[in-house]
Each structure stands twice: as structure tokens, then as C-alpha cells.
Design a protein around this motif. Structure first.
Motif, short mmCIF file in Angstrom:
data_model
loop_
_atom_site.label_atom_id
_atom_site.label_comp_id
_atom_site.label_asym_id
_atom_site.label_seq_id
_atom_site.Cartn_x
_atom_site.Cartn_y
_atom_site.Cartn_z
N ARG A 226 0.64 -1.04 -0.20
CA ARG A 226 0.03 -0.11 0.19
C ARG A 226 0.68 1.33 -0.02
O ARG A 226 0.45 2.25 -0.42
CB ARG A 226 -1.02 0.06 1.30
N ALA A 227 1.80 1.30 0.57
CA ALA A 227 3.09 2.26 0.73
C ALA A 227 3.34 2.82 -0.83
O ALA A 227 3.40 3.90 -1.30
CB ALA A 227 4.15 2.15 1.43
N VAL A 228 3.37 1.63 -1.65
CA VAL A 228 3.90 2.06 -3.22
C VAL A 228 2.76 2.54 -3.80
O VAL A 228 2.69 3.65 -4.50
CB VAL A 228 4.15 0.70 -3.78
N THR A 229 1.46 2.00 -3.71
CA THR A 229 0.27 2.50 -4.14
C THR A 229 0.02 4.10 -3.78
O THR A 229 -0.35 4.99 -4.48
CB THR A 229 -0.98 1.68 -3.86
N THR A 230 0.15 4.32 -2.74
CA THR A 230 -0.04 5.73 -1.71
C THR A 230 0.90 6.54 -2.58
O THR A 230 0.67 7.53 -2.95
CB THR A 230 0.07 5.76 -0.53
N GLY A 231 2.15 6.09 -2.65
CA GLY A 231 3.16 7.18 -3.23
C GLY A 231 2.96 7.06 -4.80
O GLY A 231 3.12 8.38 -5.27
N LEU A 232 2.42 6.38 -5.61
CA LEU A 232 2.10 6.51 -6.81
C LEU A 232 0.71 7.72 -6.98
O LEU A 232 0.84 8.62 -7.88
CB LEU A 232 1.66 5.34 -7.66
N LEU A 233 -0.11 7.37 -6.11
CA LEU A 233 -1.17 8.42 -6.16
C LEU A 233 -0.69 9.98 -5.59
O LEU A 233 -0.96 10.84 -6.14
CB LEU A 233 -2.12 8.07 -5.13
N GLU A 234 0.19 9.82 -4.72
CA GLU A 234 0.76 11.24 -4.37
C GLU A 234 1.48 12.02 -5.52
O GLU A 234 1.42 12.95 -5.52
CB GLU A 234 1.63 10.90 -3.15
N ARG A 235 2.34 11.00 -6.19
CA ARG A 235 3.18 11.67 -7.04
C ARG A 235 2.22 12.12 -8.45
O ARG A 235 2.76 12.91 -8.96
CB ARG A 235 4.15 10.55 -7.85
N ALA A 236 1.27 11.34 -8.87
CA ALA A 236 0.16 11.65 -9.83
C ALA A 236 -0.44 13.09 -9.20
O ALA A 236 -0.71 13.97 -10.13
CB ALA A 236 -0.87 10.62 -9.67
N LYS A 237 -0.85 13.05 -8.04
CA LYS A 237 -1.37 14.56 -7.50
C LYS A 237 -0.45 15.67 -7.89
O LYS A 237 -0.54 16.69 -8.21
CB LYS A 237 -1.63 14.69 -6.12
N ALA A 238 0.96 15.48 -7.26
CA ALA A 238 1.89 16.54 -7.35
C ALA A 238 2.10 16.78 -8.86
O ALA A 238 2.73 17.90 -8.95
CB ALA A 238 3.33 16.05 -6.78
N ALA A 239 1.83 15.70 -9.82
CA ALA A 239 2.40 15.85 -11.12
C ALA A 239 1.30 16.63 -11.77
O ALA A 239 1.36 17.25 -13.12
CB ALA A 239 2.71 14.77 -11.93
N GLY A 240 0.36 17.15 -11.43
CA GLY A 240 -0.99 17.66 -11.80
C GLY A 240 -1.82 16.90 -12.81
O GLY A 240 -2.77 17.12 -13.30
N CYS A 241 -1.87 15.39 -12.54
CA CYS A 241 -2.88 14.44 -13.14
C CYS A 241 -4.26 14.86 -12.77
O CYS A 241 -4.39 15.05 -11.46
CB CYS A 241 -2.55 13.17 -12.86
N THR A 242 -5.13 15.15 -13.67
CA THR A 242 -6.35 15.40 -13.41
C THR A 242 -7.49 14.36 -13.04
O THR A 242 -8.48 14.68 -12.23
CB THR A 242 -7.00 16.20 -14.41
N THR A 243 -7.04 13.21 -13.54
CA THR A 243 -8.10 12.28 -13.24
C THR A 243 -7.23 10.75 -13.08
O THR A 243 -6.26 10.59 -13.85
CB THR A 243 -8.91 11.88 -14.65
N LEU A 244 -7.90 10.00 -12.33
CA LEU A 244 -7.23 8.57 -12.06
C LEU A 244 -8.22 7.54 -12.46
O LEU A 244 -9.38 7.55 -12.48
CB LEU A 244 -7.39 8.43 -10.51
N VAL A 245 -7.64 6.74 -13.39
CA VAL A 245 -8.34 5.50 -13.85
C VAL A 245 -7.92 4.30 -13.32
O VAL A 245 -6.71 3.71 -13.37
CB VAL A 245 -7.88 5.47 -15.53
N VAL A 246 -8.53 3.57 -12.53
CA VAL A 246 -8.24 2.40 -11.68
C VAL A 246 -8.57 1.12 -12.53
O VAL A 246 -9.65 1.03 -12.88
CB VAL A 246 -8.89 2.34 -10.18
N SER A 247 -7.78 0.30 -12.85
CA SER A 247 -7.78 -0.84 -13.85
C SER A 247 -7.96 -1.96 -12.66
O SER A 247 -7.28 -2.19 -11.84
CB SER A 247 -6.57 -1.28 -14.63
N VAL A 248 -9.16 -2.70 -13.01
CA VAL A 248 -9.38 -3.76 -12.23
C VAL A 248 -9.50 -5.16 -12.89
O VAL A 248 -10.14 -6.21 -12.41
CB VAL A 248 -10.92 -3.35 -11.51
N ASP A 249 -9.23 -5.18 -14.17
CA ASP A 249 -9.49 -6.52 -14.84
C ASP A 249 -8.13 -7.02 -15.33
O ASP A 249 -8.22 -8.14 -16.02
CB ASP A 249 -10.20 -6.14 -16.25
N ALA A 250 -6.93 -6.96 -14.61
CA ALA A 250 -5.78 -7.53 -14.85
C ALA A 250 -5.20 -7.79 -13.68
O ALA A 250 -3.91 -8.10 -13.44
CB ALA A 250 -4.77 -6.61 -15.56
N VAL A 251 -6.06 -8.24 -12.51
CA VAL A 251 -5.76 -8.89 -11.30
C VAL A 251 -4.89 -10.28 -11.35
O VAL A 251 -3.73 -10.49 -10.86
CB VAL A 251 -6.64 -8.80 -10.33
#
Length: 382
Positions: free
Chosen positions: A136-161
Motif C-alpha cells: 500500500r505504501a507504493v500505491t499511496t506513493g504513486l497516487l501522491e506523485r500523480a497528484k503532485a504532477a498535476g494529473c487531473t483524473t485517476l483511472v483504476v484498472s480492475v481487470d488484470a488482477v
């Protein structure tokens, strides 16, 4: 002078010549018998246009608004992974193509370029696609970096588990991530690919991994094994609720096919959904996203944001999806064919082809905007 490709199939053939077999198989291949891959293309023939006449469609507006953002056309470049295997700098080439056209660019978690490198391209519509990892620390890190980079929208892929069985891809290897001798010989027969792809910086890596793993896990086999080990196979609606709590911007769930899941996603706080069977690369024998589009639109209502991908190669395909209820279409393989065939110019050409076909189809249907499209312009197969 070499004639420009007239359609996506011509770019596909150019890409096949430019890439060694293992790289083209990675782009082209589907799961198991590839029935879903085949159906994704054949499904579009199930609807035929009923074009009205004597309507003035001399001026057309392709723009749409998605998640509070205006796009010049109902298109986004789909999230695709490890594009550095096709050509050095492929991710940035695709991002710049999207920026120039005024459409959306969705960056993959497993892109070769990092979030920050793509952010440096100053994209007004930079979206980020998330694979949820066990750590979860990696997932949280990716989200924080996406926010800091100005990403406007998050797309969560759920079909490649659980990864699909991509046999066409596997045939090029003697063991996981180790090319067979015939494949190595084939690479040697593609010196242009070696020069364009490996010469600038060596084996492509996974740009978003650098803060989290050792250097040997950042490139090639190391990165691939890390992601296969880290993919959260327990992903469920509770996990999604946690992600929703971590991301305050627009959020879409990608990989929806079941109507009940579509409604549940919206009820759970998603701002929209992406109908997708992962380009035929996951569960072979699954339905095409086009087959469930109308039903899901009717169930979710006119105001729901519904995007779609898998199998799109023509502007007529795009228009059929829009008429059946999609707000926009994600383009995956067409853009990869372009960048593999001719770099940034090839990506630009792929998008030009699709845009011109969409615009021409609207004109021939007597529509001045995509808002005028609807099922009344189509006749389903009987």
C-alpha cells in the motif's frame, strides 16, 4: 517520397516490419485462442448506419466535456505499458501527440517514462492509470506523485488482477523474460529497432518504479517480475473504497463489462467507468465492450460518464460507440502501431487518420456535433 499510411491497418503492417517478432507479439497478442481479440474487431459489423440526407453538416464540432475537462474530440490515448520496447521515448511521443490534438492522455502505471517525465510535457489533460499493488505504501506513493504532477483524473484498472494466458507472446521465450534463440536471431535481423530502441539508453525500464525498488528491479525482467508479484489479487470493492478516500479528483474504474458492476461502481463513488475487456488480453471468450454498451448506458442513465476501448481501428467504429452511448473512446493499439512504425510522426498519423474518419462520418450522417449521435442512426444486425 514514402506515401503516408491511409489507414490503421497500413500502420500495423509497417509496425510489424519495424519490430522484432517478440515485440510485435507483445503488442498484437491476445489470450488463449484469441477469440475475444477477433470478436473485438468483428463486433462493429453488427451495426450499420442509416444516414439521413439533405441536412447541413458543413461545419462540425467534435469537442466533448469529460470529468469537467474539454477535449477537442471524444478520444483519449489509452494507458499502455512498457512502450519503450517499441521505440525509445515512445511514452513522451504519445503524450505530445495528445497535447497537440487537444485530447486526453492516460499514462500507465507500467509506462517506461515516469509520471514526472510525462508531466514535464505540460499536458492539459494528463490522466493516470493505477494498478493496485499489495504494498500500500507504493500505491499511496504513486497516487501522491500523480497528484503532485498535476494529473487531473485517476483511472483504476480492475481487470488484470490475474494475468491472461498470452500464448503468442510466450512463444518467443525459452523461459519467462528470456528470449529463445530464434527470437534472438530475429532481433539481430532488426538492427533499425536495436538502434532506435536499445542504443539510446539500453534495456527499457519502468520509470515509475525507481523510488521503490532496487536498480535490478527497474528494468526488463526485474520490473516485470516485481509487478507480477505485487499485483493485488485480493482487489475488491473495499479496496476501491480505500482508493476513493485517497484521491479527491475525478476517478474512473476501467475494466467493467457486467451491467451490475457498472451501476455499483457509480454507487461506490466512481465518477465514471471504462468498458473494456483489456483488448482481448485477459479472459478469452468474454463479451466485447460494444455488446454491453447500450444496456449499461440505459441502466446508468444519460448523465453517467461511460468510456470504452478494445478493438477500435476506424473512425466509423468510434462513431458507432458514441451513437450507442459512449462519451469517448480510448485508443490503444492504433497509437502503438503508429509510434512503432514511425515514431512521433507515426503516432501523429494514426491520430490524424482516426480524427479524419470520425469527422467525415459525422458529416455523412448529417451531424454537426457528436451530441447529435444516437441509436436512431444505426440498424442492429438481425
Amino acid at each position: 517520397m514514402k506515401r503516408a499510411a491511409l489507414n490503421i491497418e497500413e500502420l500495423r503492417r509497417q509496425a510489424r516490419r519495424a519490430l522484432p517478432r517478440f515485440a510485435f507479439s507483445y503488442v498484437e497478442g491476445g489470450a488463449d485462442d484469441e477469440q475475444t481479440l477477433k470478436d473485438n474487431r468483428e463486433v462493429f459489423a453488427r451495426w450499420r448506419f442509416i444516414p439521413p440526407v439533405l441536412t447541413d453538416s458543413s461545419q462540425r464540432d467534435l469537442s466533448v466535456t469529460l470529468c469537467g475537462q474539454t477535449l477537442s474530440a471524444p478520444l483519449l490515448i489509452a494507458p499502455t505499458g512498457y512502450n519503450g520496447m517499441l521505440r525509445f521515448g515512445a511514452d513522451a511521443m504519445l503524450a505530445r501527440t495528445a497535447r497537440r490534438a487537444g485530447i486526453g492522455y492516460i499514462q500507465s502505471t507500467v509506462s517506461t517514462a515516469s509520471i514526472e517525465e510525462i508531466a514535464a510535457e505540460n499536458l492539459p489533460q494528463h490522466w493516470f492509470q493505477l494498478y493496485v499493488l499489495k504494498d500500500r505504501a507504493v500505491t499511496t506513493g504513486l497516487l501522491e506523485r500523480a497528484k503532485a504532477a498535476g494529473c487531473t483524473t485517476l483511472v483504476v484498472s480492475v481487470d488484470a488482477v490475474h494475468f491472461g494466458n498470452r500464448e503468442k507472446d510466450k512463444r518467443n521465450y525459452r523461459r519467462p523474460m528470456k528470449l529463445s534463440l530464434p527470437s534472438l536471431v530475429d532481433v539481430a535481423l532488426h538492427p533499425g529497432w536495436v538502434w532506435r530502441t536499445l542504443k539510446p539508453a539500453g534495456m527499457p525500464g519502468f520509470g515509475n518504479l525507481k523510488p521503490y525498488v532496487s536498480a535490478d528491479k527497474q528494468r526488463g525482467a526485474g520490473g516485470a517480475s516485481y509487478f507480477s508479484e505485487q499485483m493485488d489479487t485480493r482487489l475488491n470493492w473495499e479496496t476501491f473504497a480505500w482508493i476513493r478516500s485517497q484521491w479527491q479528483g475525478a476517478l474512473l474504474i476501467k475494466g467493467i463489462l457486467a451491467p451490475a458492476d457498472a451501476q455499483r461502481a457509480l454507487d461506490a463513488g466512481a465518477d465514471g467507468i471504462v468498458l473494456s475487456n483489456h483488448g482481448g488480453r485477459q479472459l478469452d471468450g468474454s463479451v466485447s465492450a460494444m455488446e454491453v454498451l447500450s444496456e449499461i448506458r440505459q441502466l446508468c442513465g444519460a448523465d453517467a460518464t461511460i468510456l470504452i476501448d478494445s478493438g477500435f481501428r476506424r473512425g466509423t467504429d468510434v462513431v458507432k460507440a458514441l451513437a450507442l452511448g459512449a462519451n469517448a473512446v480510448l485508443l490503444g493499439r492504433p497509437m502503438l502501431y503508429g509510434v512503432a512504425a514511425a515514431g512521433e510522426a507515426g503516432a501523429q498519423r494514426a491520430l490524424e487518420i482516426i480524427l479524419q474518419e470520425v469527422d467525415r462520418t459525422l458529416a455523412q450522417l448529417g451531424c454537426t456535433s457528436v451530441n447529435q449521435l444516437g441509436p436512431h442512426l444505426l440498424r442492429p444486425e438481425r
